[in-house]
Design a protein around this motif. Structure first.
Motif, PDB file in Angstrom:
ATOM      1  N   ASP A  23       0.801  -1.287   0.059  1.00 49.87           N
ATOM      2  CA  ASP A  23      -0.045   0.021  -0.054  1.00 49.87           C
ATOM      3  C   ASP A  23       0.976   1.269   0.093  1.00 49.87           C
ATOM      4  O   ASP A  23       0.359   2.551  -0.079  1.00 49.87           O
ATOM      5  N   LEU A  24       2.168   1.074   0.353  1.00 49.14           N
ATOM      6  CA  LEU A  24       2.944   2.216   0.193  1.00 49.14           C
ATOM      7  C   LEU A  24       4.273   2.201  -0.621  1.00 49.14           C
ATOM      8  O   LEU A  24       4.503   1.126  -0.524  1.00 49.14           O
ATOM      9  N   VAL A  25       4.740   3.077  -0.842  1.00 49.74           N
ATOM     10  CA  VAL A  25       5.860   3.229  -1.791  1.00 49.74           C
ATOM     11  C   VAL A  25       6.756   4.023  -1.299  1.00 49.74           C
ATOM     12  O   VAL A  25       6.344   5.505  -1.079  1.00 49.74           O
ATOM     13  N   GLY A  26       8.183   3.870  -1.088  1.00 51.66           N
ATOM     14  CA  GLY A  26       9.064   4.752  -0.658  1.00 51.66           C
ATOM     15  C   GLY A  26       9.583   5.484  -1.572  1.00 51.66           C
ATOM     16  O   GLY A  26       9.772   5.244  -3.090  1.00 51.66           O
ATOM     17  N   VAL A  27       9.892   6.847  -1.602  1.00 50.00           N
ATOM     18  CA  VAL A  27      10.251   7.809  -2.547  1.00 50.00           C
ATOM     19  C   VAL A  27      11.745   8.202  -2.184  1.00 50.00           C
ATOM     20  O   VAL A  27      12.687   8.127  -3.239  1.00 50.00           O
ATOM     21  N   SER A  28      12.094   8.568  -1.034  1.00 52.00           N
ATOM     22  CA  SER A  28      13.343   9.002  -0.699  1.00 52.00           C
ATOM     23  C   SER A  28      13.739   9.168   0.862  1.00 52.00           C
ATOM     24  O   SER A  28      12.667   9.415   1.401  1.00 52.00           O
ATOM     25  N   MET A  29      14.918   8.674   1.200  1.00 39.63           N
ATOM     26  CA  MET A  29      15.381   8.949   2.539  1.00 39.63           C
ATOM     27  C   MET A  29      15.462  10.295   2.642  1.00 39.63           C
ATOM     28  O   MET A  29      16.096  11.011   1.811  1.00 39.63           O
ATOM     29  N   ILE A  30      14.916  11.198   3.497  1.00 36.57           N
ATOM     30  CA  ILE A  30      15.166  12.509   3.758  1.00 36.57           C
ATOM     31  C   ILE A  30      15.991  13.094   4.743  1.00 36.57           C
ATOM     32  O   ILE A  30      17.100  13.757   4.663  1.00 36.57           O
ATOM     33  N   ALA A  31      16.142  12.271   5.932  1.00 31.40           N
ATOM     34  CA  ALA A  31      17.364  12.628   7.028  1.00 31.40           C
ATOM     35  C   ALA A  31      17.347  11.179   8.035  1.00 31.40           C
ATOM     36  O   ALA A  31      16.612  10.586   8.016  1.00 31.40           O
ATOM     37  N   THR A  32      18.682  11.294   8.308  1.00 37.26           N
ATOM     38  CA  THR A  32      18.769  10.082   9.379  1.00 37.26           C
ATOM     39  C   THR A  32      19.537  10.879  10.501  1.00 37.26           C
ATOM     40  O   THR A  32      20.128  11.866  10.685  1.00 37.26           O
ATOM     41  N   GLN A  33      19.269   9.981  11.770  1.00 31.57           N
ATOM     42  CA  GLN A  33      19.863  10.371  12.973  1.00 31.57           C
ATOM     43  C   GLN A  33      20.526   9.368  13.717  1.00 31.57           C
ATOM     44  O   GLN A  33      20.208   8.191  13.843  1.00 31.57           O
ATOM     45  N   PRO A  34      21.828   9.659  13.897  1.00 34.43           N
ATOM     46  CA  PRO A  34      22.635   8.547  14.479  1.00 34.43           C
ATOM     47  C   PRO A  34      22.107   8.074  15.892  1.00 34.43           C
ATOM     48  O   PRO A  34      21.542   8.797  16.772  1.00 34.43           O
ATOM     49  N   VAL A  35      22.280   6.680  16.383  1.00 37.07           N
ATOM     50  CA  VAL A  35      22.006   6.155  17.357  1.00 37.07           C
ATOM     51  C   VAL A  35      23.266   5.653  17.849  1.00 37.07           C
ATOM     52  O   VAL A  35      24.267   5.491  17.187  1.00 37.07           O
ATOM     53  N   ALA A  36      23.256   5.602  19.381  1.00 35.44           N
ATOM     54  CA  ALA A  36      24.544   5.327  20.143  1.00 35.44           C
ATOM     55  C   ALA A  36      24.227   4.653  21.245  1.00 35.44           C
ATOM     56  O   ALA A  36      22.987   4.680  22.091  1.00 35.44           O
ATOM     57  N   LEU A  37      25.250   3.660  21.769  1.00 34.78           N
ATOM     58  CA  LEU A  37      25.059   2.810  23.023  1.00 34.78           C
ATOM     59  C   LEU A  37      25.873   3.671  24.020  1.00 34.78           C
ATOM     60  O   LEU A  37      26.872   3.856  24.111  1.00 34.78           O
ATOM     61  N   VAL A  38      24.998   4.229  25.279  1.00 38.17           N
ATOM     62  CA  VAL A  38      25.768   5.061  26.346  1.00 38.17           C
ATOM     63  C   VAL A  38      25.367   4.281  27.559  1.00 38.17           C
ATOM     64  O   VAL A  38      24.737   3.317  27.750  1.00 38.17           O
ATOM     65  N   ALA A  39      26.300   4.506  28.505  1.00 37.04           N
ATOM     66  CA  ALA A  39      26.156   3.742  29.550  1.00 37.04           C
ATOM     67  C   ALA A  39      26.490   4.685  30.985  1.00 37.04           C
ATOM     68  O   ALA A  39      26.972   5.984  30.596  1.00 37.04           O
ATOM     69  N   ASN A  40      26.105   4.491  32.054  1.00 34.22           N
ATOM     70  CA  ASN A  40      26.322   5.114  33.236  1.00 34.22           C
ATOM     71  C   ASN A  40      27.778   5.158  33.461  1.00 34.22           C
ATOM     72  O   ASN A  40      28.482   4.444  33.214  1.00 34.22           O
ATOM     73  N   LYS A  41      28.317   6.420  34.103  1.00 34.57           N
ATOM     74  CA  LYS A  41      29.757   6.783  34.194  1.00 34.57           C
ATOM     75  C   LYS A  41      30.424   5.553  34.953  1.00 34.57           C
ATOM     76  O   LYS A  41      31.493   5.434  34.869  1.00 34.57           O
ATOM     77  N   SER A  42      29.689   4.880  35.808  1.00 35.04           N
ATOM     78  CA  SER A  42      30.258   3.796  36.950  1.00 35.04           C
ATOM     79  C   SER A  42      30.308   2.576  36.458  1.00 35.04           C
ATOM     80  O   SER A  42      30.827   1.803  36.828  1.00 35.04           O
ATOM     81  N   PHE A  43      29.647   2.532  35.200  1.00 37.38           N
ATOM     82  CA  PHE A  43      29.550   0.979  34.453  1.00 37.38           C
ATOM     83  C   PHE A  43      30.949   0.547  34.370  1.00 37.38           C
ATOM     84  O   PHE A  43      31.630   1.267  33.404  1.00 37.38           O
ATOM     85  N   GLY A  44      31.341  -0.649  34.520  1.00 34.54           N
ATOM     86  CA  GLY A  44      32.630  -1.117  34.218  1.00 34.54           C
ATOM     87  C   GLY A  44      33.101  -0.992  32.764  1.00 34.54           C
ATOM     88  O   GLY A  44      34.168  -0.545  32.626  1.00 34.54           O
ATOM     89  N   PRO A  45      32.486  -1.671  31.627  1.00 32.04           N
ATOM     90  CA  PRO A  45      33.029  -1.917  30.515  1.00 32.04           C
ATOM     91  C   PRO A  45      33.000  -0.624  29.681  1.00 32.04           C
ATOM     92  O   PRO A  45      31.911   0.274  30.035  1.00 32.04           O
ATOM     93  N   ASN A  46      34.017  -0.574  28.898  1.00 34.27           N
ATOM     94  CA  ASN A  46      34.079   0.612  27.911  1.00 34.27           C
ATOM     95  C   ASN A  46      33.812   0.528  26.351  1.00 34.27           C
ATOM     96  O   ASN A  46      33.996   1.283  25.871  1.00 34.27           O
ATOM     97  N   THR A  47      33.982  -0.709  26.241  1.00 37.17           N
ATOM     98  CA  THR A  47      33.829  -1.140  24.785  1.00 37.17           C
ATOM     99  C   THR A  47      32.882  -2.313  24.550  1.00 37.17           C
ATOM    100  O   THR A  47      32.286  -2.797  25.550  1.00 37.17           O
ATOM    101  N   ILE A  48      32.414  -2.276  23.166  1.00 37.57           N
ATOM    102  CA  ILE A  48      31.703  -3.733  22.881  1.00 37.57           C
ATOM    103  C   ILE A  48      31.979  -5.016  23.291  1.00 37.57           C
ATOM    104  O   ILE A  48      31.097  -5.682  23.967  1.00 37.57           O
ATOM    105  N   PRO A  49      33.254  -5.362  23.126  1.00 39.54           N
ATOM    106  CA  PRO A  49      33.738  -6.851  23.652  1.00 39.54           C
ATOM    107  C   PRO A  49      33.722  -6.731  25.128  1.00 39.54           C
ATOM    108  O   PRO A  49      33.205  -7.830  25.764  1.00 39.54           O
ATOM    109  N   GLU A  50      33.678  -5.862  25.919  1.00 40.33           N
ATOM    110  CA  GLU A  50      33.461  -5.774  27.330  1.00 40.33           C
ATOM    111  C   GLU A  50      32.090  -5.808  27.609  1.00 40.33           C
ATOM    112  O   GLU A  50      31.922  -6.549  28.881  1.00 40.33           O
ATOM    113  N   VAL A  51      31.399  -5.255  27.078  1.00 40.67           N
ATOM    114  CA  VAL A  51      29.946  -5.311  27.312  1.00 40.67           C
ATOM    115  C   VAL A  51      29.344  -6.637  27.119  1.00 40.67           C
ATOM    116  O   VAL A  51      28.783  -7.020  27.698  1.00 40.67           O
ATOM    117  N   VAL A  52      29.925  -7.535  25.983  1.00 38.48           N
ATOM    118  CA  VAL A  52      29.478  -8.784  25.761  1.00 38.48           C
ATOM    119  C   VAL A  52      29.898  -9.671  26.750  1.00 38.48           C
ATOM    120  O   VAL A  52      29.306 -10.524  27.233  1.00 38.48           O
TER     121      VAL A  52
END
Length: 222
Positions: A23-52
């Motif tokens: 029922d709908l047809v895409g015409v164009s992407m207009i804008a994007t907003q980046p997404v990020a993974l953030v953490a509490n400042k006291s959370f131990g891990p600082n990287t994705i491997p450490e989070v995993v």
């Protein structure tokens, strides 16, 4: 104008009163907003491997601005790619979720980067990783999740769609007028980065739509 919900809803709800692809047809992407993974400042891990590693060692919670949104499903996609289990804590909006992450009630959050950035800048939160395919323009020193798990790409978007049957020339003319108004009003210059990044190439837009669909389907499989 459509957002991520256009692709998320049909992936998790089989009883919609419309068929997104028929029922709908895409015409164009207009804008994007980046997404990020953030953490509490006291959370131990600082990287994705450490989070995993932390998620493998013990139960780990995360949050987002709301259930079934791009942040929630970015977390589901990370679980799928990393083979881990995390629990999503539901909030109604970014503000209460950020408040509890800052307070340490929840350690992690996937959020729109411009929403969380001020708290990273103030030291109340820390940035773990960008969730898009490229590093955040204003935090280029921080790796993306995709650098650990290739193909990971979660982004918020605004796209132009029209009802099926609308002549292609008419829809493209409407999008062109919108883009010209944005340029004349200075929206592009004022908002890039970190708020919005205009996407002019349809191929790039299509890739972003595919990434959003993958993110939604990952959540549906949990």
């Amino acid at each position: 104008i459509a957002t991520n919900s256009l692709l998320i809803n049909p992936a998790i709800n089989q009883s919609l009163p419309y068929d997104t692809h028929r029922d709908l047809v895409g015409v164009s992407m207009i804008a994007t907003q980046p997404v990020a993974l953030v953490a509490n400042k006291s959370f131990g891990p600082n990287t994705i491997p450490e989070v995993v590693a932390a998620a493998n060692a013990a139960s780990l919670n995360y949050t987002s601005p709301g259930p079934r949104g791009v942040g929630h499903l970015a977390g589901e996609l990370l679980q799928q790619k990393a083979g881990i289990k995390m629990t999503h804590i539901n909030y109604n909006g970014s503000a209460p979720a950020l408040t509890d992450v800052i307070a340490g009630r929840v350690p992690l959050m996937f959020d729109i980067w411009h929403s969380a950035k001020r708290y990273v800048d103030s030291g109340e939160l820390k940035l773990i990783a960008g969730a898009g395919s490229e590093r955040l323009a204003d935090a280029p020193q921080v790796p993306t999740i995709a650098e650990t798990y290739p193909g990971f790409d979660a982004v918020a978007f605004n796209a132009a769609v029209v009802p099926a049957g609308v002549p292609r020339t008419h829809s493209r003319q409407a999008v062109g007028r919108h883009q010209r108004r944005s340029e004349l009003s200075g929206v592009q210059g004022k908002s890039t980065p970190p708020r919005h990044q205009s996407v002019r190439k349809h191929a790039t837009g299509a890739g972003r739509l595919d990434a959003a669909r993958d993110c939604a389907l990952a959540g549906d499989r949990q």
